[in-house]
Design an enzyme around this catalytic site. Structure first.
Site, PDB file in Angstrom:
ATOM      1  N   CYS A  13      -9.306   0.577  -2.504  1.00 48.95           N
ATOM      2  CA  CYS A  13      -9.419  -0.633  -1.706  1.00 48.95           C
ATOM      3  C   CYS A  13     -10.834  -1.201  -1.657  1.00 48.95           C
ATOM      4  O   CYS A  13     -11.018  -2.368  -1.369  1.00 48.95           O
ATOM      5  CB  CYS A  13      -8.953  -0.364  -0.280  1.00 48.95           C
ATOM      6  N   HIS A  41     -33.741  -0.521 -10.975  1.00 44.11           N
ATOM      7  CA  HIS A  41     -33.394  -0.579  -9.550  1.00 44.11           C
ATOM      8  C   HIS A  41     -32.803   0.722  -9.019  1.00 44.11           C
ATOM      9  O   HIS A  41     -32.575   0.842  -7.818  1.00 44.11           O
ATOM     10  CB  HIS A  41     -32.472  -1.770  -9.259  1.00 44.11           C
TER      11      HIS A  41
END
Lengths: 283, 387
Positions: free
Chosen positions: B326, B202
């Site tokens: 984050c 991929h």
């Protein structure tokens, strides 16, 4: 991608009350740039009514940190200080229609800033700011950890990390956090018995003992912690209570290395060897 | 989604239209099992052989040296565990501090649970492998050294041939995770000392769920999956025929497009980088610009945080990624940037753009148009970096 509520997205994309009040009546700064989020809150307070007339924020951080800051300012405008002081981080999260659990620490940051600003205005000292730093990576005290455990009924280290970031860095404080969890939840402690610190012994150390212990503590307690971040430490000299060290690798050019040196190396050596030790750094 | 500007090709790539066409018959009418005795199944086996030959051409290898797997991670695990199984007296593994979790987590797990000695070699501030440290790390107890061909976050290319030669000198096996490199840099394993090479479908315009492992002829091998005799007894499990055919077609395409990747794609990347650095103060490139993949750039924007940048880019349909804490749900920024000694302050605001041959000049224009404004806007909110 995080599954943020519409309200979080709205307050992130259109933050309210960005900026800084000139000559504010109260100001608080929490977090820092190294930790990945920081908030500066400024308030205008009417002295007669003790009411918050205006609130502004500046935030460094992710979408939920910006949204939580914006939410706090919106919520407290018009409140009296007593009302504002009662706001919890859950109130902030609820206002935002919820936050992902891993992002709850953003609402805690908002609450911390508010508490700190109000305390500063009232010339009070905050219990959470007092305490002893447990998580050195993010500068979280035992008091704050205890507070989030109590308020949210937390039972795992992972949850504690979600709520206040403690334990989310090197992981070196996990045992200590577990102890606080056990203590708060009144379970018998599960961790191993902690050996009495040599500092607690009354007899002064001989020079040879001191040198040996310093080497041992650096090897066992400090070096693994620094290596975890690609750094290292070298003992250059030990002259009675003065320990001269050089930081290597990543640490040698890290902007927070002064912090590392004082808060970790010195603290550890004082705690485990001799309270009079002071650390100096050479290149 | 209309009008997506996709600049996250190191995360995954679009399936090429030719690849989709090639695999569809094996999802529809040609569903036979290649192990079957009847012609209906047997014909499918021929297509697998062709796919294997295509991959061998791409790598400069012999078809018998190619084992199909389900993904890059399976290839990595197979290679490293095989090396340890076939050299049982050697209990040391060498890898790098900037490996993909597919290798890093496995090695640490082996270290933690089986007491293997593990050495993770560091990198310098430009993300270049510390060759002195590598040379010192590989010894006569080393079973396998595993060094990625190119880093997924910065695109920095490692001297894997040199590393492989050093490993061979010590009788150790050498594995390279080339998931990011295949199709972007020339690879010729014919006269190389590399024993194992992992790749993933991929990342090169084949679908997700297929990978391959090159195992040099003559290398002792211990299979990861046991069961049937598929892949010459080296990887059991019924072949994912459509995926294998797709990977073969994709291999032909990336080989044909290799020049384009290193000229046209590199030019798009370079223009984006140049323009962003010119338009955004306090921004800098992470990684050695002279030795990196043609499609990757990693830029730190100081004083602001990566997730916020990505979500605002997302508002414009622009897809990129970040080494910020984050974005992953962890609290620490990327292990790669930390290993390079990029200050936390810069790592939090790092953005990776990774191109493919399907990107256009208009994609670059769009990012140049919107990103400087996003950076300004977030810096206006930030308490840091003010004059």
């Amino acid at each position: 991608m995080w599954d943020y509520s519409e309200k979080v997205k709205d307050h992130f994309l259109h933050p309210r009350n960005v900026g800084e009040i000139e000559n504010p009546d109260a100001v608080a700064e929490v977090g820092n740039i190294t930790c990945g989020d920081a908030l500066k809150l400024t308030l205008r307070i009417d002295k007669a009514t003790q009411r918050i007339l205006d609130a502004r924020f500046q935030t460094f951080g992710c979408a939920s940190a910006i949204a939580s800051s914006s939410a706090v300012t919106e919520m407290i405008k018009g409140m009296t200080l007593d009302q504002a002081a009662k706001l919890s981080n859950d109130d902030i999260a609820d206002f935002l229609q919820g936050l992902p659990e891993a992002k709850m620490h953003c609402s805690v940051m908002g609450m911390e800033a508010l508490e700190k600003a109000i305390a500063a205005y009232r010339h009070e000292t905050l219990a959470v700011a007092e305490g002893t730093v447990v998580c050195r990576c993010f500068g979280v005290t035992d008091q704050l950890i205890e507070k989030v455990i109590r308020e949210h009924g937390l039972t795992t280290i992972e949850q504690v990390t979600h709520y206040c970031k403690a334990g989310g860095g090197c992981g070196g404080c996990h045992k200590e956090i577990q102890k606080i969890i056990d203590h708060v939840n009144a379970k018998p402690a599960t961790g191993k018995a902690v050996a009495a610190s040599p500092a607690a012994q009354k007899r002064p150390l001989t020079n040879l003992e001191r040198v040996k212990r310093i080497e041992e503590v650096v090897e066992r307690e400090i070096r693994p912690w620094l290596r975890n971040d690609g750094g290292d430490i070298e003992i250059i000299d030990i002259d009675r209570a003065k320990v001269t060290v050089a930081l290597r690798g990543t640490c040698s050019n890290c902007r927070v290395s002064q912090f590392t040196l004082k808060s970790v190396v010195e603290q550890k050596l004082r705690e485990l060897v001799d309270e009079t030790i002071h650390v100096e750094q050479v290149a | 989604m209309p009008n997506v500007v996709y600049l996250d090709n190191n995360a995954t790539t679009a399936v090429a239209p030719e690849v989709l066409e090639a695999m569809l018959p094996y999802l529809r009418e040609s569903y036979g099992n290649p192990s079957s005795i009847h012609t209906f199944g047997g014909l499918v086996m021929n297509r697998i052989s062709e796919a294997r030959e295509a991959l061998a051409r791409l790598l400069g290898a012999h078809p018998s040296e190619i084992i199909f797997t389900s993904c890059g991670t399976e290839s990595d695990s197979t290679a490293i565990l095989s090396a340890l199984a076939t050299l049982p007296d050697r209990r040391h593994v060498v890898t790098t501090r900037v490996e993909h979790p597919a290798v890093r987590t496995l090695c640490r797990h082996l270290h933690d649970t089986q007491g293997l000695r593990l050495t993770e070699v560091g990198v310098d501030h430009q993300g270049r492998l510390d060759m002195d440290q590598y040379r010192a790390a590989v010894d006569d107890e080393t079973a396998v050294a595993s060094v990625m061909w190119a880093n997924n976050e910065t695109g920095v290319i490692f001297p894997v041939e040199e590393c492989a030669a050093i490993a061979r000198d010590h009788g150790a096996l050498f594995h390279t995770d080339a998931v990011q490199a295949v199709g972007k840099v020339p690879i010729n394993l014919a006269n190389s000392a590399i024993d194992f090479l992992s790749l993933s479908g991929h990342k090169l315009h084949a679908p997700k769920g297929v990978g391959a492992l090159f195992v040099r002829r003559g290398t002792r091998f211990s299979p990861f999956l046991l069961g049937g005799h598929q892949e010459s007894n080296r990887r059991a499990g019924t072949e994912a025929v459509p995926n294998l055919v797709a990977l073969g077609r994709a291999a032909d395409l990336v080989l044909a497009n290799l020049d384009k990747e290193n000229t046209a794609v590199a030019a798009l990347r370079d223009r984006l980088e140049r323009e962003l650095l010119a338009r955004c103060p306090d921004a800098k490139v992470n990684g050695d610009s002279a030795h990196r993949l043609p499609n990757t750039t990693n830029i730190s924007f100081e004083f602001i945080e990566g997730e916020a940048i990505l979500l605002l880019l997302d508002q414009h349909g622009i897809c990129a990624s970040s080494g910020s804490a984050c974005t992953t749900g962890s609290l620490e920024p990327s292990h790669v940037l930390r290993a390079m000694g990029v200050p936390f302050t810069a790592a939090h605001g790092s953005i990776r753009f990774s191109f493919s041959i399907y990107n256009t000049a208009a994609d670059v224009d769009k990012v140049i148009e919107v990103l400087p404004g996003i950076v300004r806007r977030l810096r206006e909110i930030s308490p840091f970096g003010r004059k």
